[in-house]
Design an enzyme around this catalytic site. Structure first.
Site, PDB file in Angstrom:
ATOM      1  N   SER A 214       0.836  -1.203   0.000  1.00 32.31           N
ATOM      2  CA  SER A 214       0.000   0.000   0.000  1.00 32.31           C
ATOM      3  C   SER A 214       0.870   1.252   0.000  1.00 32.31           C
ATOM      4  O   SER A 214       1.649   1.459  -0.929  1.00 32.31           O
ATOM      5  CB  SER A 214      -0.962  -0.024   1.192  1.00 32.31           C
ATOM      6  OG  SER A 214      -1.880   1.045   1.126  1.00 32.31           O
ATOM      7  N   THR A 215       0.760   2.087   1.045  1.00 31.02           N
ATOM      8  CA  THR A 215       1.501   3.348   1.095  1.00 31.02           C
ATOM      9  C   THR A 215       2.998   3.098   0.978  1.00 31.02           C
ATOM     10  O   THR A 215       3.567   2.331   1.731  1.00 31.02           O
ATOM     11  CB  THR A 215       1.221   4.088   2.412  1.00 31.02           C
ATOM     12  OG1 THR A 215      -0.188   4.137   2.643  1.00 31.02           O
ATOM     13  CG2 THR A 215       1.775   5.505   2.368  1.00 31.02           C
ATOM     14  N   HIS A 241      -2.736  -0.858  -3.405  1.00 28.71           N
ATOM     15  CA  HIS A 241      -3.873   0.031  -3.199  1.00 28.71           C
ATOM     16  C   HIS A 241      -3.686   1.278  -4.071  1.00 28.71           C
ATOM     17  O   HIS A 241      -2.775   2.068  -3.844  1.00 28.71           O
ATOM     18  CB  HIS A 241      -3.988   0.435  -1.726  1.00 28.71           C
ATOM     19  CG  HIS A 241      -4.255  -0.725  -0.817  1.00 28.71           C
ATOM     20  ND1 HIS A 241      -3.907  -0.720   0.519  1.00 28.71           N
ATOM     21  CD2 HIS A 241      -4.828  -1.936  -1.039  1.00 28.71           C
ATOM     22  CE1 HIS A 241      -4.268  -1.871   1.074  1.00 28.71           C
ATOM     23  NE2 HIS A 241      -4.818  -2.617   0.155  1.00 28.71           N
ATOM     24  N   MET A 334      -0.169   1.262   5.301  1.00 35.39           N
ATOM     25  CA  MET A 334      -0.922   1.624   6.496  1.00 35.39           C
ATOM     26  C   MET A 334      -2.012   0.586   6.760  1.00 35.39           C
ATOM     27  O   MET A 334      -2.620   0.062   5.824  1.00 35.39           O
ATOM     28  CB  MET A 334      -1.555   3.003   6.282  1.00 35.39           C
ATOM     29  CG  MET A 334      -2.367   3.521   7.440  1.00 35.39           C
ATOM     30  SD  MET A 334      -1.346   4.235   8.735  1.00 35.39           S
ATOM     31  CE  MET A 334      -0.750   5.713   7.913  1.00 35.39           C
ATOM     32  N   ASP A 337      -4.442  -4.585   6.162  1.00 35.52           N
ATOM     33  CA  ASP A 337      -4.881  -5.383   5.010  1.00 35.52           C
ATOM     34  C   ASP A 337      -3.811  -6.417   4.643  1.00 35.52           C
ATOM     35  O   ASP A 337      -2.631  -6.098   4.528  1.00 35.52           O
ATOM     36  CB  ASP A 337      -5.175  -4.480   3.809  1.00 35.52           C
ATOM     37  CG  ASP A 337      -5.811  -5.253   2.666  1.00 35.52           C
ATOM     38  OD1 ASP A 337      -6.607  -6.173   2.947  1.00 35.52           O
ATOM     39  OD2 ASP A 337      -5.509  -4.941   1.496  1.00 35.52           O
TER      40      ASP A 337
END
Length: 396
Positions: A214-215, A241, A334, A337
């Site tokens: 993700s991030t 993401h 973050m 998930d």
């Protein structure tokens, strides 16, 4: 605690004001200056010494792309978050910005009212806290962890939603002590000792790789995929993401630097060895068993862990179909998930890797997975590709 210092660059005075309000209303963050284009931004950087920059793309005299080119030439390493309406219209330009060194991007909502820009305030705060916080700590500052900023952002969202419903008094903290608080050294805390998972079977030969991120992911994947062995003979399915409309260009951008073929996954794609499939924005990706060749299926089912695509959905599918013949990888991001279902992959006997804390932009997803006992080995970003090359070669 030190404030996270942000420099905002946008040609619209209204947007500069609205973005600054979001930043300045967040405890632990401060707008140290604004600029109307890239030329003025370059002049202000040495004066203001920011920890992170918010950058528009379409600006007169020196636009965002031109600024990023100059930033690269001048070897400026301050992280840059793109916030631009161009990102909505031109994913190609956005990917060009990432290739030039921008850390991440957010699509500016249509219109220029405060209510519109507030719809991306949580995403903005998350990116500023994640990238800016990491940079600030490298400079020796003590700033709040990203989780502190995100808790503030979520509280503001709840208050805003409640205000519209006329129930604001029900969700406001009853006393000052109810305000979220964090230890100044929380960001230094170590992960808990991992739980123990006893696999149902011994790890077998690897037939597929599933990766959730993700991030911090766009640049991390660029680094990892560029170093993969050209003879990497297993398919890789990726959940990054990312909003709808960007993953096709993102895959094309990765394809330029990766020795394997990288493409945006399509429903019904046959899963071939040596290919990388990126989950499309706003679609879950799963594996469907087939007699001759397993296939990719996409779905628009409900979000999981606040995401679509979700790493948990992918890992759950791989755990079911491949059991102990898979490699699961969880990287910077973050939240949680992917953590629970990476643990399920490990329970089924799959091999698993997690990015380590030091190299993660946000050690949220890999930390959650590690604490659940889902991660066999923690690996730095620098060494992740080599670890993937080695483990797949040894177990194929």
């Amino acid at each position: 605690m030190d404030d996270l210092q942000v420099l905002v660059c946008d040609d619209s005075a209204l947007m500069r004001n609205l973005i600054s309000r979001i930043i300045d209303s967040t405890e632990g963050m401060k707008t140290v200056g604004t600029a109307m284009n890239g030329k003025f931004l370059l002049q202000k950087i040495p004066q203001l010494n920011p920890d992170v920059i918010v950058l528009d793309i379409e600006m007169p005299e020196m636009n965002g792309v031109q600024f990023l080119q100059e930033r690269k030439n001048k070897k400026i390493d301050i992280p840059v978050i793109i916030l631009s309406s161009v990102a909505t219209k031109g994913a190609t330009v956005t990917m060009q910005c990432l290739e030039l060194g921008a850390s991440d991007f957010i699509t500016k909502p249509s219109g220029s009212t405060s209510s519109n820009i507030s719809s991306v305030s949580s995403a903005l705060i998350e990116r500023l806290a994640s990238y800016g916080g990491r940079y600030a700590r490298r400079k020796g500052k003590q700033v709040y962890p990203a989780e502190f900023f995100m808790q503030q952002a979520k509280l503001k969202e709840a208050e805003s939603a409640a205000a519209k419903e006329g129930i604001i008094d029900k969700i406001k903290p009853a006393t000052p002590s109810a305000k979220p608080t964090f230890s100044p050294t929380l960001w230094q805390s170590k992960a808990k000792e991992p739980a123990v998972i006893t696999p149902l079977r011994q790890p077998g030969n690897i037939e597929i790789v599933a990766l959730g991120i993700s991030t911090g992911g766009p640049n991390a994947l660029r680094e990892v995929f560029a170093k993969l062995d050209p003879k990497f003979a297993r398919p890789i399915l990726v959940v990054q993401h990312m909003p709808a409309g960007f993953t096709k260009e993102f895959a094309a951008s990765l394809n330029k630097i990766c020795p394997l073929e990288v493409k945006e996954a399509e429903d019904g794609d046959l899963i071939h060895p040596g290919q990388i499939y990126i989950a499309p924005g706003d679609y879950h990706i799963v594996v469907e068993k087939s007699t001759l060749c397993n296939v990719i299926r996409l779905s628009h089912d409900d979000q999981r862990n606040g995401h679509r695509p979700s790493a948990d959905v992918l890992f759950e599918s791989v755990a079911k179909i491949y059991q102990n013949h898979a490699l699961g990888i969880i990287m910077t991001g973050m939240g949680r998930d992917g953590a629970a279902q990476l643990a399920e992959m490990r329970k089924q006997g799959a091999w698993t890797l997690g990015q380590d804390e030091k190299s993660s932009i946000v050690y949220g997803m890999p930390r959650a997975a590690y604490e659940l006992g889902a991660v066999q080995k923690q690996v730095s970003l620098e060494n992740m590709a080599q670890e993937m090359n080695t483990i797949v070669k040894e177990h194929s």
